[in-house]
Design a protein around this motif. Sequence first.
Motif, PDB file in Angstrom:
ATOM      1  N   GLU A  61       0.828  -1.202   0.000  1.00  0.00           N
ATOM      2  CA  GLU A  61       0.000   0.000   0.000  1.00  0.00           C
ATOM      3  C   GLU A  61       0.868   1.260   0.000  1.00  0.00           C
ATOM      4  O   GLU A  61       0.599   2.218  -0.742  1.00  0.00           O
ATOM      5  CB  GLU A  61      -0.909  -0.014   1.229  1.00  0.00           C
ATOM      6  N   MET A  62       1.923   1.265   0.818  1.00  0.00           N
ATOM      7  CA  MET A  62       2.801   2.427   0.883  1.00  0.00           C
ATOM      8  C   MET A  62       3.576   2.627  -0.428  1.00  0.00           C
ATOM      9  O   MET A  62       3.807   3.759  -0.863  1.00  0.00           O
ATOM     10  CB  MET A  62       3.776   2.275   2.051  1.00  0.00           C
ATOM     11  N   ARG A  63       3.965   1.511  -1.042  1.00  0.00           N
ATOM     12  CA  ARG A  63       4.658   1.629  -2.333  1.00  0.00           C
ATOM     13  C   ARG A  63       3.726   2.242  -3.393  1.00  0.00           C
ATOM     14  O   ARG A  63       4.145   3.075  -4.210  1.00  0.00           O
ATOM     15  CB  ARG A  63       5.151   0.257  -2.796  1.00  0.00           C
ATOM     16  N   ASN A  64       2.454   1.834  -3.371  1.00  0.00           N
ATOM     17  CA  ASN A  64       1.488   2.395  -4.320  1.00  0.00           C
ATOM     18  C   ASN A  64       1.302   3.893  -4.088  1.00  0.00           C
ATOM     19  O   ASN A  64       1.213   4.677  -5.042  1.00  0.00           O
ATOM     20  CB  ASN A  64       0.141   1.674  -4.185  1.00  0.00           C
ATOM     21  N   LYS A  65       1.257   4.289  -2.804  1.00  0.00           N
ATOM     22  CA  LYS A  65       1.122   5.709  -2.499  1.00  0.00           C
ATOM     23  C   LYS A  65       2.338   6.494  -2.989  1.00  0.00           C
ATOM     24  O   LYS A  65       2.214   7.599  -3.506  1.00  0.00           O
ATOM     25  CB  LYS A  65       0.962   5.906  -0.989  1.00  0.00           C
ATOM     26  N   GLN A 115       7.475   7.305   5.723  1.00  0.00           N
ATOM     27  CA  GLN A 115       6.495   6.275   6.075  1.00  0.00           C
ATOM     28  C   GLN A 115       6.897   4.919   5.497  1.00  0.00           C
ATOM     29  O   GLN A 115       6.756   3.877   6.157  1.00  0.00           O
ATOM     30  CB  GLN A 115       5.105   6.670   5.572  1.00  0.00           C
ATOM     31  N   LEU A 116       7.397   4.971   4.251  1.00  0.00           N
ATOM     32  CA  LEU A 116       7.844   3.725   3.625  1.00  0.00           C
ATOM     33  C   LEU A 116       9.024   3.131   4.393  1.00  0.00           C
ATOM     34  O   LEU A 116       9.092   1.920   4.610  1.00  0.00           O
ATOM     35  CB  LEU A 116       8.241   3.983   2.168  1.00  0.00           C
ATOM     36  N   SER A 117       9.953   4.011   4.801  1.00  0.00           N
ATOM     37  CA  SER A 117      11.102   3.534   5.565  1.00  0.00           C
ATOM     38  C   SER A 117      10.664   2.896   6.881  1.00  0.00           C
ATOM     39  O   SER A 117      11.171   1.848   7.286  1.00  0.00           O
ATOM     40  CB  SER A 117      12.063   4.698   5.833  1.00  0.00           C
TER      41      SER A 117
END
Length: 202
Positions: A61-65, A115-117
């Motif tokens: 989900e975070m990668r898509n964002k 956030q991804l990290s």
Amino acid sequence: MPAKKKKGKKGKKGGKKKKKDEATLELEDKYQKTVNEIEALKDHLAIRKELSRKAHGMEDEMRNKMRETEKTLEEHKLDQRAINADMTRQYKTMQTEMGLRIHKLETDLLRTRQQLSTTEADLKRVTEEKERITKEKDQEIDTLNIKIDSMEKDYERILDETLDSLISKIDIAKDKWKDEATLVQVNNKHLLMEFGLNPLEL
């Protein structure tokens, strides 16, 4: 007289069988408890796997964002190029406006990357925890398998000892019965001789 001896022998055999049944029930109870513990460990491992799956979902989900934000940034950069073509008319105004937009987008991108990290760090932690738990459970299962093997060997040993004991008692009873039978024959022979009868002629 032999019938009474046989009845006594049967009583001893019944008592030994009762002890054998108690030992067998105890071993079966221990075995069932071990099987239940293994099932509980498997359920615990399934819960950990579900947590890991959810963590992977959060990462996707975070990668898509992040991709959506990067796409938005790229679209705004294209808009900037179009605006630069009209720079002679609104140079200062558009420069300030686009500077603010780029700053906001870069801030959003930085926040998304942070956030991804964080998500990647959480995923790494969950993965390491899962691997640790899996290793511990594998070791526990191996230990339980060793215990089960040991219980099976003890059960076989108890059965062998019980069977040997029964055979020994049967042999003792058989020898005793033979001695008694021989004694009866001798007594009968003496009685016949007392009555003037020759046992060999009968």
